[in-house]
Design an enzyme around this catalytic site. Structure first.
Site, short mmCIF file in Angstrom:
data_model
loop_
_atom_site.label_atom_id
_atom_site.label_comp_id
_atom_site.label_asym_id
_atom_site.label_seq_id
_atom_site.Cartn_x
_atom_site.Cartn_y
_atom_site.Cartn_z
N HIS A 37 -11.47 -13.02 5.10
CA HIS A 37 -13.54 -13.08 3.76
C HIS A 37 -14.15 -14.64 3.78
O HIS A 37 -14.94 -14.45 3.99
CB HIS A 37 -13.02 -12.06 2.60
CG HIS A 37 -12.59 -10.44 2.71
ND1 HIS A 37 -11.72 -10.06 2.64
CD2 HIS A 37 -13.69 -9.79 3.23
CE1 HIS A 37 -11.60 -8.88 2.59
NE2 HIS A 37 -12.84 -8.87 3.59
N SER A 185 -5.94 -8.82 6.10
CA SER A 185 -6.28 -6.97 6.57
C SER A 185 -6.05 -6.84 4.08
O SER A 185 -4.90 -6.91 4.58
CB SER A 185 -5.95 -5.50 6.72
OG SER A 185 -6.53 -4.15 6.33
N SER A 186 -7.30 -6.49 4.09
CA SER A 186 -6.76 -6.20 2.63
C SER A 186 -5.66 -5.38 2.03
O SER A 186 -4.90 -5.10 1.02
CB SER A 186 -8.52 -5.84 1.32
OG SER A 186 -8.99 -6.06 1.82
N ARG A 187 -5.77 -4.12 2.47
CA ARG A 187 -4.86 -2.99 2.78
C ARG A 187 -2.62 -3.57 3.22
O ARG A 187 -1.96 -3.05 2.90
CB ARG A 187 -4.59 -1.65 3.94
CG ARG A 187 -5.79 -0.93 3.18
CD ARG A 187 -5.52 0.25 4.06
NE ARG A 187 -6.65 1.43 3.58
CZ ARG A 187 -8.19 1.41 4.28
NH1 ARG A 187 -8.83 0.27 5.15
NH2 ARG A 187 -9.02 1.85 3.74
#
Ligand code: PAF
Length: 285
Positions: A37, A185-187
């Site tokens: 991001h 990735s946020s995960r």
């Protein structure tokens, strides 16, 4: 930096800015911001006068058995990152302001949403298309940034913006990776140590597909098998799909056009990992 919590306040802010004639860059997110991001925000900061980041865990893009309630939420940390990166506005609406009682309109992009993630996660892309449309209507950006990691999502938004005549432009920014190739990735924070070690297998599979193309392989099925063989070497990985596709329609190709996208998804433990790579080549005639 301003934080806006309601659609009415967002619309009012946008009207005021319109009168000032500045350019607006937009980065839509679901929060849990990471370096991927950050790279989108930096690109927006370098290009536009004003940068808006939205942070909204959109319920309509999660299926009933998916991780909506567990999705990482950390607005304080996300705001701090945005402040450091010089963001002007964080738009962090509550669910009830984005989807007030009685809301019923949905947006669908059926052909692009049909395969791959669309098959694995029915309704996901209708939720994405609906929320992205709502956000674009509110923010009215000149340029919007999406990450390439969610390739199908970016392709769908591209089509949506074209079909609905959104005036702004979409820029798809290259995937940011850890040093072993794993796409950020946020995960990823939910991967255990052992699962984290296994996770780069998807990137290696895509690299093998790309290498096969550069070595002259032009048959989609053969490239797909090569990628699948790499994943099969990792016992913790459960393959969902690996595909060789047209980069615009996302339809699988049997003989390669000059540019393809290799798409992949697999599960490691309870975490789904997605990745892709674009490959271009020119055959000698
Ligand atoms: O990629 C995401 O974070 C989300 O799908 C998006 C585009 C912000 C829509 O909720």
């Amino acid at each position: 930096m301003k934080t806006i919590r309601t659609t009415a306040a967002m619309a009012a802010w946008r009207r005021r800015l319109h009168r000032e004639g500045v350019t607006i860059g937009f980065v839509p997110t679901m929060g849990a911001l990471h370096d991927g991001h950050r790279s989108l925000i930096r690109a927006a900061r370098m290009t536009c006068d004003t940068v808006v980041v939205s942070i909204f865990v959109n319920p309509t893009q999660f299926g009933p058995t998916e991780d909506l309630s567990n999705y990482p939420r950390q607005l304080g940390l996300d705001r701090a990152l945005c402040l450091t990166e010089g963001v002007d506005v964080v738009f962090a609406p509550e669910r009830r302001t984005m989807y007030p009682p009685g809301a019923q309109t949905v947006v669908a992009v059926p052909a692009i949403a049909r395969r791959w993630e669309g098959e694995a996660r029915p309704h996901h892309f209708q939720g994405v298309a609906t929320i992205v449309t709502k956000l674009l209507c509110l923010v009215q950006p000149d340029i919007t940034w999406f990450g390439q990691k969610d390739y199908q999502q970016a392709a769908l938004v591209q089509q949506l913006m074209k079909d609905l005549n959104f005036p702004g432009r979409l820029i798809v920014h290259p995937t940011v990776r850890d040093s072993d190739g794993l796409a950020l990735s946020s995960r990823n924070i939910y991967l255990s140590k052992i699962h984290r070690q296994a996770a780069p297998v998807l990137f290696r599979a895509l690299e093998a597909g790309s290498a096969a193309i550069h070595a002259g392989e032009r048959r989609g099925a053969s490239i797909q098998r090569r990628m699948a063989r790499v994943v099969a070497q990792e016992p913790l990985a459960v393959l969902e799909y690996l595909a060789v596709c047209d980069p615009i329609t996302l339809e699988p190709v049997s003989r390669l056009p000059r540019r393809v996208v290799l798409l992949g998804a697999l599960r490691i433990g309870r975490i789904r990992l997605l990745d892709n790579t674009l490959v271009s080549f020119r055959d000698k005639v």
